[in-house]
Design an enzyme around this catalytic site. Structure first.
Site, PDB file in Angstrom:
ATOM      1  N   GLY A  12      15.552   3.932  12.133  1.00 25.78           N
ATOM      2  CA  GLY A  12      14.417   3.501  11.321  1.00 25.78           C
ATOM      3  C   GLY A  12      14.366   1.988  11.213  1.00 25.78           C
ATOM      4  N   GLY A  14      11.992   0.191   9.195  1.00 26.03           N
ATOM      5  CA  GLY A  14      11.237  -0.307   8.059  1.00 26.03           C
ATOM      6  C   GLY A  14      12.087  -1.318   7.302  1.00 26.03           C
ATOM      7  CG  PHE A 116       3.608  -3.353 -10.834  1.00 27.80           C
ATOM      8  CD1 PHE A 116       3.541  -2.181 -10.105  1.00 27.80           C
ATOM      9  CD2 PHE A 116       2.963  -4.474 -10.338  1.00 27.80           C
ATOM     10  CE1 PHE A 116       2.862  -2.128  -8.897  1.00 27.80           C
ATOM     11  CE2 PHE A 116       2.285  -4.441  -9.140  1.00 27.80           C
ATOM     12  CZ  PHE A 116       2.231  -3.263  -8.412  1.00 27.80           C
ATOM     13  CD  GLN A 248       5.523   7.178  -7.969  1.00 28.83           C
ATOM     14  OE1 GLN A 248       5.336   6.258  -7.173  1.00 28.83           O
ATOM     15  NE2 GLN A 248       6.332   7.059  -9.015  1.00 28.83           N
ATOM     16  CG  HIS A 250      -0.092   5.043  -6.411  1.00 26.92           C
ATOM     17  ND1 HIS A 250      -1.212   4.541  -7.040  1.00 26.92           N
ATOM     18  CD2 HIS A 250       0.769   3.993  -6.295  1.00 26.92           C
ATOM     19  CE1 HIS A 250      -1.050   3.249  -7.282  1.00 26.92           C
ATOM     20  NE2 HIS A 250       0.144   2.891  -6.839  1.00 26.92           N
ATOM     21  CG  LEU A 260      -1.717   2.820  -2.854  1.00 29.03           C
ATOM     22  CD1 LEU A 260      -1.718   4.061  -3.718  1.00 29.03           C
ATOM     23  CD2 LEU A 260      -0.290   2.399  -2.545  1.00 29.03           C
ATOM     24  CB  SER A 262      -1.766  -2.289  -5.026  1.00 26.36           C
ATOM     25  OG  SER A 262      -0.666  -2.712  -5.794  1.00 26.36           O
ATOM     26  CD  GLU A 263       1.798   0.710 -11.220  1.00 26.27           C
ATOM     27  OE1 GLU A 263       2.550   0.238 -12.091  1.00 26.27           O
ATOM     28  OE2 GLU A 263       2.059   1.714 -10.549  1.00 26.27           O
ATOM     29  NE  ARG A 294       3.179   3.224  -8.908  1.00 23.73           N
ATOM     30  CZ  ARG A 294       3.636   2.675  -7.785  1.00 23.73           C
ATOM     31  NH1 ARG A 294       4.373   3.393  -6.949  1.00 23.73           N
ATOM     32  NH2 ARG A 294       3.359   1.425  -7.498  1.00 23.73           N
ATOM     33  CG  HIS A 361       2.736   6.367  -3.459  1.00 25.76           C
ATOM     34  ND1 HIS A 361       2.170   5.622  -2.445  1.00 25.76           N
ATOM     35  CD2 HIS A 361       3.518   5.495  -4.166  1.00 25.76           C
ATOM     36  CE1 HIS A 361       2.573   4.367  -2.523  1.00 25.76           C
ATOM     37  NE2 HIS A 361       3.414   4.265  -3.546  1.00 25.76           N
ATOM     38  CD  GLU A 391       9.211   7.519   0.469  1.00 23.65           C
ATOM     39  OE1 GLU A 391       8.512   8.459   0.025  1.00 23.65           O
ATOM     40  OE2 GLU A 391       8.721   6.544   1.073  1.00 23.65           O
ATOM     41  NE  ARG A 402       8.632   4.325  -5.558  1.00 27.24           N
ATOM     42  CZ  ARG A 402       7.572   3.515  -5.574  1.00 27.24           C
ATOM     43  NH1 ARG A 402       7.614   2.378  -6.236  1.00 27.24           N
ATOM     44  NH2 ARG A 402       6.454   3.865  -4.951  1.00 27.24           N
ATOM     45  CB  SER A 407       9.544   1.570  -3.477  1.00 25.08           C
ATOM     46  OG  SER A 407       8.367   0.787  -3.458  1.00 25.08           O
ATOM     47  CG  LEU A 408       8.159  -3.208  -1.586  1.00 28.73           C
ATOM     48  CD1 LEU A 408       7.124  -4.318  -1.680  1.00 28.73           C
ATOM     49  CD2 LEU A 408       8.380  -2.816  -0.123  1.00 28.73           C
TER      50      LEU A 408
END
Length: 608
Positions: A12, A14, A116, A248, A250, A260, A262-263, A294, A361, A391, A402, A407-408
């Site tokens: 992976g 990411g 947030f 989750q 979103h 999406l 964003s929040e 969320r 999400h 994830e 979450r 997450s980031l």
């Protein structure tokens, strides 16, 4: 078949995979295997930010961040992991800044921070500015920055290689490995898209960073490639999956599409309204309103719709109102998401509210790990040389829900830890001998599907899977709906045995690989539904209308889902509430449990 040998193989590319690669590649010989070109990874879709208690804009500290994470996860968070993440968040952000990530700045030149959902000051007093951001392209910037650093440091990439098997030296799936017995990883098997060749990668350490599984749902913010590959491969090898029932939704997906918004839009002052123009979140979370966690916002939105206060001709969505914000502010802070509204819905956010509805999400569950990224095969025993981050993993820093921007942060903190741990292990460990004919299983599966005559179409089965998950295992769940979903999944599993593909070629055969990914999706959906059926309570992202309250006495434990042969006598320990087995055609799904780590914060009622 080609064979390669590396000290560390990361699956992976990411954010978690490349952060792990940066740590490992400076210490030992490292390869990254990815089914996408690295900058196409789904981290690039993350918009809102990466949180850390920098206190650049207002008072904050890592202990408040820890508490918010634990409370936001409805107390199913492992608190030792939350403390690690909150403490190391500050250095994680500064590391990215030093790598060149172009964060937004305050007038004084510091990294800017926005509000947030669920992030508060002084244990809930008020929303706090904790999210560090680069407009609404933060994930994209992180992905590009990490990739540039990987190129700079000569990380070796195998692009468009699909990992289809995990090699370990004991048959965990048979359930006959004793607790405490040593189990070692020996490598992975991959399929090269360009040639159709099979490659075996022998490795002292393997890091899974394959992302989520949002494509089990029809309405999702996730890309087509997020099919739960790493989770399913571990599961098929007898490794448990933890807390898969917690998914989750979103709150602000574009209505009908799931794309999406964003929040960050609410962090910058956006307001959710129903058809009457009411700011309805004041009724559900009077303290922090639209910036509640969320799961609470998503349920509130869905409740507005089902009680008849939805907007639009079919009253099937609510509205995200940005019209009171200055256009210059919108352009500076939210350029991408407002363009999405214009492109996909023909809405002008300057003057019109945007139709939104919850979208699948993020998977809170995954492959269980400890805080060093080591994969657990039960409550205590690790698989030597196997790690996971991002994830795909469940270090349980998110519990049952979450918080946005965690997450980031998760991928950077635990990606770094997993890469560092894998490299340290590989520096002294020997290579484990590969099994005889290591690619046999993969080759047989691919050839069976590729050469099969007329049969079931991949798209038909996938559509049916996504429709039943959307209808029966979404924001609201009941015994009846989940039982229906399980019956549908068992029927789809039988249909999958006859799946066929139109493309019979051996090169660039994405049709064939989508058939394999469909099998992964079915595996993941089964763990979600069985876990949700068994958890007779409501907690975080899992809301049972027939059991609307949280039940700490029976369910203050992590769910562990094991795949075992029908003949297996092994039954992972499941005390009372977690004592459940679900039989499928040629295997059984056995539930066990794992204790929640509580350090400083005792469970209490979750209010906002």
């Amino acid at each position: 078949m080609q064979t390669h040998q590396y000290d560390v193989v990361i699956v992976g590319a990411g954010g978690a995979g490349m952060r792990a690669a940066l740590e490992a590649s400076t210490r030992v010989r490292t390869a990254v295997i990815t089914k996408l070109y690295p900058t196409r990874s789904h981290t690039g879709a993350a918009q809102g930010g990466m949180c850390a208690a920098l206190a650049n804009v207002e008072e904050d500290n890592w202990e408040w961040h820890t508490f918010d994470t634990v409370k936001g996860g409805d107390y199913l968070v492992d608190q030792d992991a939350a403390e690690v993440m909150a403490k190391e968040a500050i250095d994680a952000v500064l590391d990215l800044e030093k790598m060149g990530l172009p964060f937004n700045r305050t007038p004084e030149g510091r990294i800017d921070q926005r509000r947030f959902g669920g992030h508060t000051r002084n244990h809930g007093e008020a929303a706090v500015r904790r999210s560090c951001y680069a407009a609404d392209r933060t994930g994209h910037m992180i992905l590009q920055t990490l990739y540039q650093q990987c190129v700079k440091n000569d990380v070796e990439f195998f692009n468009e290689f699909y990992v289809l098997d995990l090699l370990v030296d004991h048959d965990l799936a048979a359930g006959d490995v004793a607790d405490g017995e040593e189990v070692n990883v020996s490598g992975v098997v991959a399929y090269e898209l360009a040639t159709g060749q099979i490659h075996v990668f022998q490795a002292k350490a393997v890091v899974f960073a394959t992302g989520g599984a949002g494509k089990i749902y029809k309405t999702t913010s996730n890309a087509h490639t997020l099919t739960g590959d790493g989770m399913a491969l571990a599961y098929r090898r007898g490794i448990p999956l933890e807390d898969m029932e917690f998914f989750q939704f979103h709150p602000t997906g574009l209505a009908g599409l799931g794309i999406l918004l964003s929040e960050a839009a609410r962090g910058e002052g956006g307001i959710l309204r129903n058809a009457d123009g009411e700011r309805f979140m004041e009724r559900y979370a009077p303290t922090i309103k639209d910036l509640a966690p969320r799961d609470i916002v998503a349920r509130s939105m869905a409740n507005e719709v089902r009680e008849g206060r939805g907007a639009g001709p079919n009253k099937d969505y609510v509205l995200l109102d940005l019209t009171h914000l200055e256009p210059a502010h919108i352009d500076a802070k939210l350029p991408d998401i407002t363009e999405f509204a214009r492109t996909y819905l023909g809405i002008e956010p300057y003057t019109e509210p945007v139709p939104v509805y919850p979208t699948a999400h993020y998977a809170m569950g995954g492959i269980p790990t400890n805080i060093e990224g080591e994969v657990l095969r039960n409550e205590t025993d690790v698989i030597r040389g196997l790690y996971a981050a991002g994830e795909v993993a469940c270090v349980s820093v998110h519990g049952s829900n979450r918080l946005g921007t965690n997450s980031l942060l998760d991928i950077n903190v635990f990606g770094k830890r997993a890469g560092r741990s894998a490299a340290a292990y590989a520096a002294t460990a020997p290579f484990v001998e590969l099994p005889d004919a290591p690619a046999t299983t993969v080759e047989a599966e691919l050839e069976t599907i590729r050469t099969r005559g007329d049969g079931e179409r991949v798209a038909d089965i996938r559509r049916a899977l996504q429709e039943t998950m959307d209808a029966n295992a979404q924001v609201f769940r009941t015994q009846e709906s989940l039982t229906q979903a399980l019956a549908d999944l068992k029927s789809l599993r039988k249909r999958y045995q006859a799946v066929s593909v139109q493309d019979k070629s051996r090169t660039f055969n994405t049709d064939l690989l989508e058939a394999v990914e469909l099998g992964f999706l079915l595996d993941i959906a089964e763990t979600v539904v069985v876990g949700a059926l068994n958890r007779a309570e409501s907690r975080g992202g899992h809301f049972r209308e027939d059991y609307p309250n949280r039940d700490d006495e029976r369910f203050m434990r992590h769910t562990m889902a094991y795949r075992r042969p029908l003949a297996s006598a092994d039954k992972p320990a499941g005390d009372g509430a977690f004592d459940h087995t679900e039989v499928f055609d040629d295997y059984q799904l056995v539930l066990g449990s794992k204790s929640v780590t509580v350090t400083r914060y005792q469970p209490m009622e979750r209010k906002y």
